[in-house]
Design a protein around this motif. Structure first.
Motif, PDB file in Angstrom:
ATOM      1  N   GLN A   1       0.810  -1.203   0.000  1.00 33.22           N
ATOM      2  CA  GLN A   1       0.000   0.000   0.000  1.00 33.22           C
ATOM      3  C   GLN A   1       0.851   1.264   0.000  1.00 33.22           C
ATOM      4  OE1 GLN A   1      -3.252   0.342  -0.466  1.00 33.22           O
ATOM      5  NE2 GLN A   1      -2.957   2.562  -0.446  1.00 33.22           N
ATOM      6  N   ASP A   2       1.966   1.238   0.723  1.00 32.58           N
ATOM      7  CA  ASP A   2       2.835   2.410   0.772  1.00 32.58           C
ATOM      8  C   ASP A   2       3.411   2.717  -0.602  1.00 32.58           C
ATOM      9  OD1 ASP A   2       4.592   4.459   2.109  1.00 32.58           O
ATOM     10  OD2 ASP A   2       6.149   3.066   1.430  1.00 32.58           O
ATOM     11  N   ILE A   3       3.913   1.692  -1.291  1.00 25.30           N
ATOM     12  CA  ILE A   3       4.503   1.901  -2.611  1.00 25.30           C
ATOM     13  C   ILE A   3       3.435   2.348  -3.611  1.00 25.30           C
ATOM     14  CG2 ILE A   3       5.438   0.639  -4.589  1.00 25.30           C
ATOM     15  CD1 ILE A   3       7.275  -0.816  -2.687  1.00 25.30           C
ATOM     16  N   LEU A   4       2.278   1.698  -3.583  1.00 30.85           N
ATOM     17  CA  LEU A   4       1.223   2.095  -4.504  1.00 30.85           C
ATOM     18  C   LEU A   4       0.774   3.522  -4.244  1.00 30.85           C
ATOM     19  CD1 LEU A   4      -0.700   1.423  -6.789  1.00 30.85           C
ATOM     20  CD2 LEU A   4      -2.267   0.423  -5.117  1.00 30.85           C
ATOM     21  N   GLN A   5       0.679   3.904  -2.979  1.00 27.26           N
ATOM     22  CA  GLN A   5       0.242   5.260  -2.649  1.00 27.26           C
ATOM     23  C   GLN A   5       1.240   6.290  -3.160  1.00 27.26           C
ATOM     24  OE1 GLN A   5      -2.772   5.992  -1.376  1.00 27.26           O
ATOM     25  NE2 GLN A   5      -2.186   8.102  -1.877  1.00 27.26           N
ATOM     26  N   ARG A   6       2.528   5.958  -3.147  1.00 25.79           N
ATOM     27  CA  ARG A   6       3.530   6.867  -3.704  1.00 25.79           C
ATOM     28  C   ARG A   6       3.251   7.120  -5.184  1.00 25.79           C
ATOM     29  NH1 ARG A   6       8.441   6.945  -0.532  1.00 25.79           N
ATOM     30  NH2 ARG A   6       8.257   5.546   1.272  1.00 25.79           N
ATOM     31  N   GLY A   7       2.921   6.050  -5.896  1.00 21.90           N
ATOM     32  CA  GLY A   7       2.622   6.210  -7.306  1.00 21.90           C
ATOM     33  C   GLY A   7       1.322   6.951  -7.551  1.00 21.90           C
ATOM     34  N   LEU A   8       0.310   6.667  -6.738  1.00 28.35           N
ATOM     35  CA  LEU A   8      -0.984   7.326  -6.908  1.00 28.35           C
ATOM     36  C   LEU A   8      -0.889   8.826  -6.678  1.00 28.35           C
ATOM     37  CD1 LEU A   8      -3.364   4.782  -5.086  1.00 28.35           C
ATOM     38  CD2 LEU A   8      -2.924   5.012  -7.535  1.00 28.35           C
ATOM     39  N   SER A   9      -0.061   9.221  -5.722  1.00 28.03           N
ATOM     40  CA  SER A   9       0.057  10.641  -5.391  1.00 28.03           C
ATOM     41  C   SER A   9       1.029  11.385  -6.303  1.00 28.03           C
ATOM     42  CB  SER A   9       0.514  10.804  -3.935  1.00 28.03           C
ATOM     43  OG  SER A   9       1.781  10.198  -3.730  1.00 28.03           O
ATOM     44  N   THR A  10       1.819  10.631  -7.095  1.00 25.26           N
ATOM     45  CA  THR A  10       2.840  11.247  -7.943  1.00 25.26           C
ATOM     46  C   THR A  10       2.476  11.216  -9.405  1.00 25.26           C
ATOM     47  OG1 THR A  10       4.563  10.542  -6.379  1.00 25.26           O
ATOM     48  CG2 THR A  10       5.281  11.170  -8.590  1.00 25.26           C
ATOM     49  N   CYS A  11       1.988  10.081  -9.879  1.00 27.50           N
ATOM     50  CA  CYS A  11       1.795   9.849 -11.307  1.00 27.50           C
ATOM     51  C   CYS A  11       0.550  10.573 -11.825  1.00 27.50           C
ATOM     52  CB  CYS A  11       1.662   8.345 -11.561  1.00 27.50           C
ATOM     53  SG  CYS A  11       2.022   7.863 -13.251  1.00 27.50           S
ATOM     54  N   VAL A  12       0.554  10.872 -13.113  1.00 29.29           N
ATOM     55  CA  VAL A  12      -0.585  11.522 -13.743  1.00 29.29           C
ATOM     56  C   VAL A  12      -1.833  10.657 -13.585  1.00 29.29           C
ATOM     57  CG1 VAL A  12      -0.042  10.493 -15.981  1.00 29.29           C
ATOM     58  CG2 VAL A  12      -1.395  12.580 -15.870  1.00 29.29           C
ATOM     59  N   GLU A  13      -2.959  11.278 -13.398  1.00 29.77           N
ATOM     60  CA  GLU A  13      -4.190  10.569 -13.061  1.00 29.77           C
ATOM     61  C   GLU A  13      -4.620   9.586 -14.146  1.00 29.77           C
ATOM     62  OE1 GLU A  13      -7.347   9.278 -10.883  1.00 29.77           O
ATOM     63  OE2 GLU A  13      -5.746  10.622 -10.233  1.00 29.77           O
ATOM     64  N   SER A  14      -4.352   9.904 -15.411  1.00 30.51           N
ATOM     65  CA  SER A  14      -4.819   9.053 -16.508  1.00 30.51           C
ATOM     66  C   SER A  14      -3.986   7.792 -16.698  1.00 30.51           C
ATOM     67  CB  SER A  14      -4.823   9.848 -17.815  1.00 30.51           C
ATOM     68  OG  SER A  14      -3.515  10.317 -18.123  1.00 30.51           O
ATOM     69  N   ALA A  15      -2.886   7.655 -15.993  1.00 28.09           N
ATOM     70  CA  ALA A  15      -2.036   6.466 -16.129  1.00 28.09           C
ATOM     71  C   ALA A  15      -2.745   5.245 -15.566  1.00 28.09           C
ATOM     72  CB  ALA A  15      -0.707   6.680 -15.420  1.00 28.09           C
ATOM     73  N   CYS A  16      -2.376   4.063 -16.073  1.00 25.39           N
ATOM     74  CA  CYS A  16      -2.999   2.831 -15.597  1.00 25.39           C
ATOM     75  C   CYS A  16      -2.408   2.422 -14.243  1.00 25.39           C
ATOM     76  CB  CYS A  16      -2.817   1.708 -16.618  1.00 25.39           C
ATOM     77  SG  CYS A  16      -1.103   1.174 -16.843  1.00 25.39           S
ATOM     78  N   LEU A  17      -3.078   1.501 -13.585  1.00 24.54           N
ATOM     79  CA  LEU A  17      -2.664   1.070 -12.247  1.00 24.54           C
ATOM     80  C   LEU A  17      -1.242   0.505 -12.218  1.00 24.54           C
ATOM     81  CD1 LEU A  17      -3.516   0.611  -9.267  1.00 24.54           C
ATOM     82  CD2 LEU A  17      -4.368  -1.632  -9.973  1.00 24.54           C
ATOM     83  N   PRO A  18      -0.843  -0.397 -13.132  1.00 27.18           N
ATOM     84  CA  PRO A  18       0.535  -0.914 -13.074  1.00 27.18           C
ATOM     85  C   PRO A  18       1.588   0.175 -13.238  1.00 27.18           C
ATOM     86  CG  PRO A  18      -0.833  -2.298 -14.461  1.00 27.18           C
ATOM     87  CD  PRO A  18      -1.631  -1.077 -14.172  1.00 27.18           C
ATOM     88  N   LEU A  19       1.312   1.166 -14.078  1.00 28.52           N
ATOM     89  CA  LEU A  19       2.282   2.243 -14.263  1.00 28.52           C
ATOM     90  C   LEU A  19       2.426   3.067 -12.991  1.00 28.52           C
ATOM     91  CD1 LEU A  19       4.191   3.651 -16.208  1.00 28.52           C
ATOM     92  CD2 LEU A  19       2.305   5.169 -16.816  1.00 28.52           C
ATOM     93  N   LYS A  20       1.320   3.338 -12.328  1.00 27.44           N
ATOM     94  CA  LYS A  20       1.387   4.073 -11.060  1.00 27.44           C
ATOM     95  C   LYS A  20       2.189   3.281 -10.030  1.00 27.44           C
ATOM     96  CE  LYS A  20      -2.982   6.493 -11.835  1.00 27.44           C
ATOM     97  NZ  LYS A  20      -4.408   6.636 -11.464  1.00 27.44           N
ATOM     98  N   ALA A  21       2.008   1.968 -10.030  1.00 33.00           N
ATOM     99  CA  ALA A  21       2.790   1.136  -9.113  1.00 33.00           C
ATOM    100  C   ALA A  21       4.270   1.203  -9.461  1.00 33.00           C
ATOM    101  CB  ALA A  21       2.288  -0.309  -9.156  1.00 33.00           C
ATOM    102  N   PHE A  22       4.592   1.201 -10.749  1.00 30.97           N
ATOM    103  CA  PHE A  22       5.997   1.276 -11.168  1.00 30.97           C
ATOM    104  C   PHE A  22       6.636   2.573 -10.684  1.00 30.97           C
ATOM    105  CE2 PHE A  22       9.686   1.870 -13.717  1.00 30.97           C
ATOM    106  CZ  PHE A  22      10.125   0.604 -14.073  1.00 30.97           C
ATOM    107  N   VAL A  23       5.936   3.673 -10.865  1.00 31.28           N
ATOM    108  CA  VAL A  23       6.448   4.963 -10.392  1.00 31.28           C
ATOM    109  C   VAL A  23       6.617   4.933  -8.875  1.00 31.28           C
ATOM    110  CG1 VAL A  23       5.917   7.427 -10.160  1.00 31.28           C
ATOM    111  CG2 VAL A  23       5.519   6.254 -12.339  1.00 31.28           C
ATOM    112  N   GLY A  24       5.716   4.261  -8.174  1.00 29.66           N
ATOM    113  CA  GLY A  24       5.840   4.130  -6.725  1.00 29.66           C
ATOM    114  C   GLY A  24       7.099   3.368  -6.338  1.00 29.66           C
ATOM    115  N   HIS A  25       7.410   2.308  -7.064  1.00 30.10           N
ATOM    116  CA  HIS A  25       8.637   1.546  -6.806  1.00 30.10           C
ATOM    117  C   HIS A  25       9.869   2.414  -7.048  1.00 30.10           C
ATOM    118  CE1 HIS A  25       7.400  -2.675  -6.090  1.00 30.10           C
ATOM    119  NE2 HIS A  25       6.333  -2.352  -6.798  1.00 30.10           N
TER     120      HIS A  25
END
Length: 304
Positions: free
Chosen positions: A39-63
């Motif tokens: 959840q911590d890593i995913l939240q990093r991606g959700l709060s950083t990545c552009v809203e239109s990006a897909c879920l795996p991409l947001k997770a990648f940015v979180g990592h």
């Protein structure tokens, strides 16, 4: 060398993670891999990545941002254009280094070899060797590549076990590896199916040598590798399964088309089809309910 380099664990779910990690270690780097998606890593991606990006991409940015916050200023983010001739991976992977770089501090350096198998089966190998020659003499770089490729081949061979299905109900799980293999993003789907008493086989059990000719019945060759692998795996497994479970990121056009192809092929068989789109859900209740209903349906069909 003993230089630390960060590897977003999400790469494991994209392509060739053991190869990358082993190759970098053989070249003298100290790979530092981010932890499994949470959840911590995913939240990093959700709060950083552009809203239109897909879920795996947001997770990648979180990592990636997680690794940077651990003090790493060197990350390995390859540009994976193609892994099979005349096919592509996905639009986000095509520009992954540029996209990730836009969310990281300017002081962070990315190593981004370009892998493009459209130009020939051996092109990715040459890309890795060119990358390795920056740090090792030719012979050492080649030996590092061979060791890394052996590790990757061993993993893929272990995954290609198509004879482990029980009596049923048996399900073919289709979807991109960055969802089928990431237990956090898919809500621990495989364990839930196991608890429901089903046998599960994935497209990863079938190598390209099988799925490519199996998908040639299509009027037009699939543009995306994941689609061709899914359709080819379905063609091989359709007489051994009771149902197909397709999972995809919400809003992904490529996998929406894949769902149409899969549904069309299944319509003339005895197998049932369930499609699940994954997004930023915080509760697994809805997923569990749908899986239970689907498995009940399969059991009734088998007993009927």
């Amino acid at each position: 060398m003993n230089c630390k380099i960060g590897i977003p664990r999400a790469l494991y779910y994209f392509h060739f993670f053991p190869l990358w990690e082993t190759f970098l270690a053989e070249l003298g780097f100290e790979p530092v891999v981010s932890p499994p998606t949470n959840q911590d890593i995913l939240q990093r991606g959700l709060s950083t990545c552009v809203e239109s990006a897909c879920l795996p991409l947001k997770a990648f940015v979180g990592h990636a941002t997680f690794l940077v916050e651990q003090g790493l200023d060197l990350l390995f983010v390859p540009q994976v254009i193609s892994v099979f001739r005349k096919e592509y991976t996905c639009p986000y992977l095509l520009g992954l280094p540029d996209l990730v770089r836009s969310y990281l501090p300017a002081t962070v350096r990315l190593f981004s070899p370009v892998l493009d198998a459209r130009r020939g089966k051996g092109q990715p190998t040459f890309s890795y060797l060119r990358f390795g020659l920056q740090f090792k003499p030719p012979l050492q770089a080649f030996k590092a590549w061979r060791r890394a490729k052996a590790v990757q081949d061993e993993l893929e061979k272990a995954q290609q076990n198509t004879n482990s299905l029980p009596g049923g109900p048996n399900i073919l799980l289709l979807g991109p590896r960055y969802l089928t293999d990431d237990a956090y993003l898919n809500g621990n789907l495989l364990r839930k199916l196991e608890e429901l008493g089903t046998g599960v086989i994935t497209a990863a059990a079938y190598p390209d040598a099988i799925t490519w000719p199996a998908a040639r019945f299509l009027a037009k060759p699939p543009y995306w590798t994941s689609t061709r692998r899914a359709v080819g795996a379905l063609e091989q497994a359709i007489n051994r399964i009771d149902g197909v479970l397709s999972i995809a990121p919400f809003g992904c056009g490529a996998h929406a088309m894949q769902g149409v192809l899969v549904g069309s092929r299944i319509s003339g068989s005895k197998a049932a089809h369930l499609q699940i789109y994954l997004d930023e859900h915080t509760s697994p209740v809805g997923l569990v309910t749908r899986l239970e209903a689907f498995c009940d349906l399969l059991e009734r069909k088998m007993s009927g």
